[in-house]
Write a protein that holds these residues in place. Structure first.
Motif, short mmCIF file in Angstrom:
data_model
loop_
_atom_site.label_atom_id
_atom_site.label_comp_id
_atom_site.label_asym_id
_atom_site.label_seq_id
_atom_site.Cartn_x
_atom_site.Cartn_y
_atom_site.Cartn_z
N HIS A 60 34.88 45.02 32.43
CA HIS A 60 35.72 44.40 33.45
C HIS A 60 36.99 45.20 33.75
O HIS A 60 37.68 44.91 34.71
CB HIS A 60 36.10 42.98 33.03
N GLN A 110 32.77 47.88 39.22
CA GLN A 110 33.72 48.26 40.25
C GLN A 110 33.06 48.34 41.62
O GLN A 110 33.76 48.34 42.64
CB GLN A 110 34.51 49.51 39.89
N MET A 166 31.14 45.92 42.60
CA MET A 166 30.96 44.51 42.97
C MET A 166 29.53 44.03 42.82
O MET A 166 29.07 43.20 43.58
CB MET A 166 31.44 44.30 44.43
N THR A 184 34.85 39.47 43.10
CA THR A 184 35.43 40.80 43.32
C THR A 184 35.07 41.28 44.72
O THR A 184 35.92 41.83 45.43
CB THR A 184 34.89 41.78 42.24
N ASN A 229 37.26 39.56 47.26
CA ASN A 229 38.62 40.12 47.27
C ASN A 229 38.67 41.48 47.95
O ASN A 229 39.55 41.75 48.76
CB ASN A 229 39.16 40.21 45.84
N HIS A 258 43.57 38.82 38.90
CA HIS A 258 42.19 39.26 38.66
C HIS A 258 41.94 40.61 39.31
O HIS A 258 41.34 41.50 38.69
CB HIS A 258 41.23 38.21 39.25
N ILE A 259 42.42 40.80 40.54
CA ILE A 259 42.22 42.09 41.21
C ILE A 259 42.88 43.24 40.45
O ILE A 259 42.45 44.38 40.53
CB ILE A 259 42.75 42.12 42.67
N GLU A 301 38.78 43.60 37.53
CA GLU A 301 37.75 44.02 38.48
C GLU A 301 37.44 45.52 38.35
O GLU A 301 36.97 46.15 39.29
CB GLU A 301 38.16 43.61 39.91
N ASP A 348 43.45 34.62 46.44
CA ASP A 348 42.24 34.70 45.64
C ASP A 348 41.96 33.28 45.17
O ASP A 348 42.60 32.78 44.24
CB ASP A 348 42.45 35.65 44.46
#
Lengths: 340, 340, 340, 340
Positions: free
Chosen positions: A129, C229, C231, D62, D65, D86-87, D91, D170
């Motif tokens: 992550h 990364q 997604m 993700t 976003n 989170h971003i 991610e 988000d």
């Protein structure tokens, strides 16, 4: 004409550098670096940094940093740097734009990265992550005018390597750092196990030109492609390379940086005498940070421009250049004094 | 010393350019383009291209192309260009790397883009599965040594604009094209409705320096950020700007390109007399393509380097430079003749 | 309700797949793939492709391709593919956007890459001005409905490996190819030395889900970061994995693809009987290309949508799906016949 | 089977969602979103957020976003967010990788962005050396389990808009926030002038599926391309859309989030009774942060996994899910109690 204390890139070009450019302007040579000037300059770098090092010339400091960091990072990596780092603040996002990686910027007071700041980001290693830290990037001398000691660097490099991190130095002002530490360029880099160096020229008397120094031969394999695709390969390379010849051979890097550092110290002493309250700290390289009342500072800036460093705190930066003399300092101190 | 027919970037710097650099080397100036040399050079570009145009200086031809194309493309756009385009073949993927967009390259024989080649890619417009063509990029003079006529350009621009496409010219050799067409730079660009131009300097007698010319004021809004993040903003900008002063003011761009083109024609004539079979076509700018037996060509290249253009077809390129004289041509023709 | 011949993704989900999803919906499991359904599905892939292979699940075909290609390419690399490739035409520039690399697309008539088309791009190897080819990407079955023979693949792989190129298969319809060739999935991939495979599920009866198969353990090291990364890592992974269990274990991949291919052949035979002129070629997998007068085709499309493949040439595509029966074909042939 | 307090994505799928998927599995439909399920779901979003809003379905949080932020940012922009976002943390660098922009992350204690933290980064506006802030991104409910009040949001939006910044939410857990604030989704977003929303589904009882909500029609123009090139466009879209039908129409979003929030409160109360020292703060949504001795925590984690939130501080996170009942809480409290 008054000299500028705004930045060391407001100065011109050292006469010996200009002469080297003129000398290179004779006849035709193969472009893109396959010329005798480039060969000579690259060999001079080997003499300075060691026979196993490899040096490539690029155009801008931002270009040197981008190319250096691309050489050691994959797309899912992160680079840990101080929040004050040029790559973090002053390059319009070039690293993120060109490399697509994350900069993890850590808070510092003096522009220096410390081990305890790095530690918490290593917990993320191996977890899908999170971006994976791969490099630390430090600036020497720092953007805050401070200089890492050899011991500080040694500890950082050891910690980094123990944690599978490479070490990049943004050496836009590495000459000023070497002068400040009274050590060789090699003892500041090769001998400490640094992995890659952006070696600055422009801020210290060159016209245009920076270098990227690799310390292990196998690391350079893909650099020519990286330099080209990042728009840092100039066709008439000899005019960049030629500048580095006197810069390295004749130790212009040292002489110029020494003069700039000395003048910063002189400026500090004279302003301290004028008003010790004004001084934030004794300069270690060629930047002096001072505290001035905002209204006064603005009046001063209208007449002779210099940078506001921290608007909230009322801190300003005066920088000295390789071509300043005692009279320039005295003149500037007189200018400052006239506001008090 | 023999002059090189490998490329026009093997030559040195015109003496007037060097003098301009020397003249700029006096005292301190604000960096990054806020200096009088840059002001003067930018104004000279306005005189040439029109008062509503805006010009920015950058470092390399690849840098000029990347910055110009970024200015008009979003991340889901495509750029249509000939397969021979410098941006497609010779920039180590800089466009894709920096912009993340697709280059749609179309087959050409003579390096020129034509309307019928563009058409089929416009069917994709509006369909979410396909990148959206937003620009065409053409090179003038082309990488194949050909020159678009004004009529060809006019038709291309009209077609592009009718189809909501912007037009970029890679003008690394636009001076040679203007000379070839015997027209002004303005009539080749502004008057035709071109949207953005990479204006070359280095290949035509400058040391380092290219320009990006915008033809509409509103288009330039974000260019300073684009230039910086693509590593094309040099701190000591005056040394780039200063070169453009004589280049534009004294029409060095014209004189140098005229000389190079004339010498290419002379070379063509003499080689034609030597052996008409050797000639691929009459040069339109400063590149001559010739057909030589591979074994002979290799022997020649060992003595005096020049580029193989098409290994399969046995085609080679000879380029002339701004600083060549009749004697250089005669010498080179003598060299070629000695192999037959 | 009439079935659609527009694409094999217009169909729904096979009942066994839906049952597997329902079965997975019991209680709590660790997210992001650390669950027993994912373990089971991954093991089933090992049984099919070999014990040294490693499989990861992703969400879309484009996602599978991007992640697969990122695993083997650096930022200065290029990927050679046919101009008809899904990655080149149908993914809105995802490869260039996510990876920043160049796709070198070569002209093909039948959607197949051939050695002679690759050759000319290998001259660029090692030259800093050019992106460096690192992978070839082929689609099996191709976007043109053709299928590479095992011999063709073997030759391509050998040529690629001899030239330091990796081989990627976009296997969105690899099940249809295996059926067409009457061979195992392993003999189509592992046994040929393929380096990485995008293994399709959605087009052949699954709901959502594709897989990326690696054939060497050391290649997978960074894939988890690459998937995240890009997604493609879903939190409730078990619902993707669960679909692959019957798909692989019960050979649904084979049964579904066999049905689709058989129906394409039946469609071909019946349309051939109707009008042999209409047929472009005998289908090898589950796509049939036909030639129809434009005006008639438009009328047909208004009633029952299908894709125009080549507007200039008047070629259209009919695709069959896993859930079609003889009656669906007869119905559609009746529909077509009614226009003539 | 024990339910997991590790994350709300460890739960399965609500039975009504599964039923909706099953119902959608009938016959053939045009792929990529041109189907009646998608139409219906999009209309339901209009009913909730307002008739001028436009909603698109994507696959992962993700992905939502990245697509949302790409819609409002150019390559030289920056996005300001809390360091806990989170971003920023979870991610794997997707934002930097896909968009090439910088995230400016600011320190927070409670996961909330505040105006005073944004201010200092606005000094950089217009300066070519700095990335240009264009958006703020906030998470509601935050990653720290807190919830912005409507007044806090209103002030942030007003400040942002006054400073030419767009506001992204988000909303992976926006349902939990709406429940916590006892307000409608519209009053939390449309009515406050939010510019774009990542609307979560998966963490609150859906299987796979998130939505991106635009509040101005003109902003959506390029979103289809952005979604496709970021690998978030699924072919069999109806199976995503169908889930949103009961989720919105039957207010499952509310019922599920209410249950999760209520259970978090119950857990808090019971653990507070057990040992008030353990509690970091009263939960605002469905996350409870607790302080446990490291050694004990590790023993607990070995038996029933949950996340360490701050290793240094010894803080751990318990999350409740939509499908938990009073007995699950009592069981878990009993489990915790058994360690003391």
């Amino acid at each position: 004409m008054k000299k500028s204390f705004a930045s060391d890139n407001n100065s011109g070009v050292h006469p010996d550098i200009l002469k080297a450019i003129e000398k290179a302007n004779s006849g035709h040579f193969v472009s893109y670096g396959d010329d005798p000037y480039t060969d000579e300059a690259k060999n001079l770098f080997k003499e300075v940094f060691g026979e196993y090092t490899e040096t490539f010339f690029v155009l801008t400091g931002t270009g040197a940093n981008v190319c250096a960091l691309q050489s050691f990072s994959d797309r899912f990596n992160a680079i840990i740097c101080p929040e004050t780092a040029h790559i973090n603040v002053d390059e319009c996002g070039a690293i993120e734009h060109a490399l697509g990686v994350k900069l993890i910027d850590v808070e510092t007071k003096d522009g220096k990265l410390t081990i305890d700041k790095i530690e918490k980001y290593l917990h993320f290693k191996g977890d899908q992550h999170h971006v994976q830290p791969k490099l630390i990037s430090i600036t020497q001398a720092t953007e805050m005018g401070t200089v890492y000691t050899l011991k500080e660097l040694e500890d950082l490099v050891q910690y980094a390597h123990n944690n599978d991190l490479k070490v990049h130095i943004d050496g836009a002002r590495i000459a000023n750092a070497a002068v400040a530490l009274d050590c060789t360029l090699r003892s500041l880099t090769t001998d400490l196990g640094i992995d890659i160096l952006s070696f600055g020229g422009t801020k210290n008397g060159m016209m245009i030109g920076e270098a990227v120094v690799f310390f292990e031969k196998e690391d350079v394999k893909y650099f020519p492609f990286i330099r080209k695709q990042n728009m840092q390969l100039i066709s008439k390379m000899r005019y960049i390379s030629a500048q580095f010849i006197p810069y390295i051979r004749d130790k212009l890097w040292y002489k110029n940086a020494k003069q700039a550092n000395d003048m910063a110290l002189l400026l500090y002493e004279k302003l301290y005498n004028l008003n010790p309250e004004m001084i934030v700290s004794r300069p270690e390289a060629n930047a002096l940070f001072v505290r001035i009342d905002k209204k006064i500072a603005e009046k001063m800036q209208n007449e002779r421009f210099f940078y506001t460093w921290d608007e909230m705190e009322g801190i300003y930066r005066f920088m000295t250049s390789f071509d300043m003399e005692k009279e320039d300092i005295e003149d500037f101190v007189g200018f400052v004094a006239s506001f008090f």
